[in-house]
Write a protein that holds these residues in place. Structure first.
Motif, PDB file in Angstrom:
ATOM      1  N   HIS A  93       0.939  -1.191   0.173  1.00 13.53           N
ATOM      2  CA  HIS A  93      -0.025  -0.364   0.428  1.00 13.53           C
ATOM      3  C   HIS A  93       0.620   1.260   0.054  1.00 13.53           C
ATOM      4  O   HIS A  93       0.594   1.829  -1.091  1.00 13.53           O
ATOM      5  N   CYS A 105       3.345   1.516  -0.884  1.00  6.72           N
ATOM      6  CA  CYS A 105       4.249   1.237  -2.625  1.00  6.72           C
ATOM      7  C   CYS A 105       3.600   2.339  -3.166  1.00  6.72           C
ATOM      8  O   CYS A 105       3.526   3.130  -4.329  1.00  6.72           O
ATOM      9  N   GLN A 106       1.673   1.814  -3.521  1.00  6.07           N
ATOM     10  CA  GLN A 106       1.248   2.706  -3.766  1.00  6.07           C
ATOM     11  C   GLN A 106       1.140   4.156  -4.210  1.00  6.07           C
ATOM     12  O   GLN A 106       0.998   5.068  -4.617  1.00  6.07           O
ATOM     13  N   LEU A 107       0.804   4.177  -2.615  1.00  2.00           N
ATOM     14  CA  LEU A 107       0.829   5.870  -2.165  1.00  2.00           C
ATOM     15  C   LEU A 107       1.822   6.293  -3.079  1.00  2.00           C
ATOM     16  O   LEU A 107       1.837   7.845  -3.767  1.00  2.00           O
ATOM     17  N   ASP A 159       3.646   5.631  -5.390  1.00  2.00           N
ATOM     18  CA  ASP A 159       3.753   6.305  -6.677  1.00  2.00           C
ATOM     19  C   ASP A 159       2.002   6.819  -7.221  1.00  2.00           C
ATOM     20  O   ASP A 159       2.512   7.497  -8.152  1.00  2.00           O
ATOM     21  N   SER A 160       1.420   7.232  -6.634  1.00  2.39           N
ATOM     22  CA  SER A 160       0.350   7.444  -7.332  1.00  2.39           C
ATOM     23  C   SER A 160       0.009   9.173  -6.727  1.00  2.39           C
ATOM     24  O   SER A 160      -1.098   9.667  -6.477  1.00  2.39           O
ATOM     25  N   THR A 161       0.980   9.285  -5.721  1.00  2.28           N
ATOM     26  CA  THR A 161       0.635  10.654  -4.892  1.00  2.28           C
ATOM     27  C   THR A 161       1.639  11.337  -4.950  1.00  2.28           C
ATOM     28  O   THR A 161       2.876  10.801  -4.869  1.00  2.28           O
ATOM     29  N   ARG A 202      10.794   5.847  -4.423  1.00  2.00           N
ATOM     30  CA  ARG A 202      10.349   7.285  -5.213  1.00  2.00           C
ATOM     31  C   ARG A 202      10.871   7.624  -6.423  1.00  2.00           C
ATOM     32  O   ARG A 202      10.630   8.073  -7.480  1.00  2.00           O
ATOM     33  N   LYS A 259      11.252   4.992  -9.434  1.00  3.38           N
ATOM     34  CA  LYS A 259      10.167   4.569  -9.835  1.00  3.38           C
ATOM     35  C   LYS A 259      10.580   4.853 -11.666  1.00  3.38           C
ATOM     36  O   LYS A 259      11.283   6.103 -11.418  1.00  3.38           O
TER      37      LYS A 259
END
Length: 294
Positions: A246, A248-250, A252-254, A289, A292
């Motif tokens: 989760h 990693c998703q944050l 990547d996406s925020t 971060r 990526k």
């Protein structure tokens, strides 16, 4: 080269499928580095297979059967199993066995004979030493079998058959993964999907072992042991892994800071969060971060 075993002589109905790999393609797949570890010898689909039965004293290859409707019976060694929709039969090379469709409710089955240098390992991973497993009805797997049957329109293309070998490997690994997680609710088994759903609901806060064990109606000891048997990790370690996914998703996406991401994954101490993140992912949140790339 082992002889490709001819399947049962059950009369094929109009909607049935029986597809045998020609000898020259079996030899090509066995020699190619992309397919030599596992490749199909024969695949098929028998719908409502009235009077279908087979008995072998010694199988020359590996066999997978997936029942999608009706009933049947499997005998292997001194044991027997009642087969229903959603059940898998996985028979290793050399095992004496017999199976048949039920007289009143004959099964519909997808099947594949296969071989390869890793065929034994794939077969064992599916059923953990047993010739029977349960995965429930899986539309994805049915679609994968149907994709294999497109070989009927390829004109015996070597590339197409090598691709089908790669498809079969993906199918068997999916079956093994699904069989491991599929837990019919009886006795003291645990519902892994339900436990993971509870974990996902608490990704932003904490969840202790007692709460997880209580949800499964087990003691902490028995819950931890059964959970580790299914996943290879302790419940808390698995929960931490979900939190890091989760995170990693944050990241990547925020554009949230590492401190904010820590809070959103239930950690007030950003330094502690960063240490955990690095232990699991291998690099720090900041490095993740920066690194990526598309």
């Amino acid at each position: 080269m082992k002889r490709v075993e001819i399947t049962s002589d059950w009369p094929l109905p109009p909607k049935g499928i029986r597809l045998l790999s020609p000898k020259f393609l079996v030899e090509a797949m066995a020699a190619d580095p992309l397919s030599q570890d596992l490749y199909p010898l024969a695949t098929g689909f028998y719908p409502q297979a009235q009077n279908h039965r087979m008995s072998r004293q010694q199988s020359a290859n590996y066999l997978l059967i997936y029942c999608t409707a009706g009933l049947g019976q499997l005998k292997a060694g001194k044991r027997q199993w009642a087969i229903k929709a959603g059940d898998i039969i996985s028979l290793p090379e050399g095992l004496a066995h017999s199976y048949r469709a039920d007289t009143n409710q004959p099964w519909s089955i997808y099947w594949a004979h296969y071989s390869g240098t890793l065929a034994r390992e794939y077969s064992q991973r599916i059923c953990a030493g047993e010739p029977f497993a349960q995965i429930g009805l899986q539309p994805r797997l049915i679609a994968d079998f149907e994709a294999l049957f497109t070989l009927r329109r390829t004109g015996y293309s070597t590339d197409a058959y090598i691709h089908s070998a790669c498809q079969l490997k993906q199918m068997l690994s999916f079956i093994a993964y699904t069989a491991q997680r599929y837990q019919p609710q009886h006795g003291q088994s645990i519902d892994l999907s339900k436990i993971e759903e509870l974990m996902h609901l608490h990704l932003g806060d904490s969840l202790n072992l007692q709460a997880l064990a209580d949800d499964a109606n087990l003691s902490k000891y028995h819950f931890t042991r059964k959970f580790k048997q299914l996943t290879g990790h302790s419940p808390i370690q698995h929960f931490i892994h979900l939190k890091m996914q989760h995170a990693c998703q944050l990241l990547d996406s925020t554009a949230n800071s590492v401190k904010q991401v820590a809070v959103e994954t239930g950690y007030k101490d950003a330094y502690y969060f960063s240490r955990l993140f690095k232990q699991v992912i291998g690099i720090s949140p900041s490095e993740y971060r920066r690194s990526k790339a598309a």
